[in-house]
Motif scaffolding. Structure first.
Motif, PDB file in Angstrom:
ATOM      1  N   PHE A  52      -1.588   4.133  -1.579  1.00 56.11           N
ATOM      2  CA  PHE A  52      -2.821   4.278  -0.791  1.00 56.11           C
ATOM      3  C   PHE A  52      -2.598   5.279   0.338  1.00 56.11           C
ATOM      4  O   PHE A  52      -1.490   5.380   0.879  1.00 56.11           O
ATOM      5  CB  PHE A  52      -3.232   2.946  -0.180  1.00 56.11           C
ATOM      6  CG  PHE A  52      -3.604   1.870  -1.158  1.00 56.11           C
ATOM      7  CD1 PHE A  52      -3.589   2.073  -2.528  1.00 56.11           C
ATOM      8  CD2 PHE A  52      -3.968   0.607  -0.707  1.00 56.11           C
ATOM      9  CE1 PHE A  52      -3.924   1.078  -3.419  1.00 56.11           C
ATOM     10  CE2 PHE A  52      -4.317  -0.406  -1.576  1.00 56.11           C
ATOM     11  CZ  PHE A  52      -4.279  -0.164  -2.942  1.00 56.11           C
ATOM     12  N   ALA A  71       0.812  -1.220   0.000  1.00 54.09           N
ATOM     13  CA  ALA A  71       0.000   0.000   0.000  1.00 54.09           C
ATOM     14  C   ALA A  71       0.846   1.272   0.000  1.00 54.09           C
ATOM     15  O   ALA A  71       0.374   2.325  -0.439  1.00 54.09           O
ATOM     16  CB  ALA A  71      -0.921   0.012   1.210  1.00 54.09           C
ATOM     17  N   ASP A  93      -4.712  -5.840  -6.630  1.00 52.41           N
ATOM     18  CA  ASP A  93      -5.448  -5.174  -5.556  1.00 52.41           C
ATOM     19  C   ASP A  93      -6.897  -5.646  -5.480  1.00 52.41           C
ATOM     20  O   ASP A  93      -7.627  -5.268  -4.556  1.00 52.41           O
ATOM     21  CB  ASP A  93      -5.426  -3.658  -5.752  1.00 52.41           C
ATOM     22  CG  ASP A  93      -4.040  -3.070  -5.622  1.00 52.41           C
ATOM     23  OD1 ASP A  93      -3.683  -2.204  -6.444  1.00 52.41           O
ATOM     24  OD2 ASP A  93      -3.299  -3.482  -4.697  1.00 52.41           O
ATOM     25  N   MET A 114      -7.148   5.108  -2.879  1.00 51.93           N
ATOM     26  CA  MET A 114      -6.311   4.132  -3.566  1.00 51.93           C
ATOM     27  C   MET A 114      -6.012   4.629  -4.971  1.00 51.93           C
ATOM     28  O   MET A 114      -6.933   4.825  -5.773  1.00 51.93           O
ATOM     29  CB  MET A 114      -7.022   2.774  -3.629  1.00 51.93           C
ATOM     30  CG  MET A 114      -7.413   2.238  -2.256  1.00 51.93           C
ATOM     31  SD  MET A 114      -8.086   0.570  -2.316  1.00 51.93           S
ATOM     32  CE  MET A 114      -9.620   0.857  -3.197  1.00 51.93           C
TER      33      MET A 114
END
Length: 115
Positions: free
Chosen positions: A67, A63, A89, A82
């Protein structure tokens, strides 16, 4: 009891973006940490990112850089922005709240990234 309701999942092309939301309600006092987990088909549920009440964040390697987790305390809501999404993902994303030693989970929201 704590109730968590996620929203914002959907289908997106590789490289696209989505923002997930999780609204908490009920006995939300003393919630220590909130976060996002995900579970892909045939795999275990895994942590994506967490945020404390003071705003400290933790991201998994997958991430980091793509993110961003954030929270709006006035709305009792956390978000997961995101970006640069990849087919890997693809998963059901779950909101989590840790209150004392009790974990609470939302119902999950599907994120599908097409190649």
């Amino acid at each position: 009891q704590v109730q968590l309701v996620e929203s914002g999942g959907g289908l997106v092309q590789s490289g696209g973006s989505l923002r997930l939301s999780c609204a908490a309600s009920g006995d939300i006092a003393s919630i220590n940490v909130m976060g996002w987990y995900r579970q892909a088909p045939g795999k275990q549920r895994e942590l994506v990112a967490r945020i404390t009440g003071s705003g400290q964040t933790i991201y998994t390697n997958s991430a980091k850089g793509r993110f961003t987790i954030s929270r709006d305390n006035a709305k009792n809501t956390i978000y997961l922005q995101m970006n640069s999404l990849k087919p890997e993902d693809t998963a059901v994303y779950y909101c989590n709240a840790l209150k004392m030693v009790q974990n609470y989970w939302g119902q999950g929201t599907q994120v599908t990234v097409s190649s």
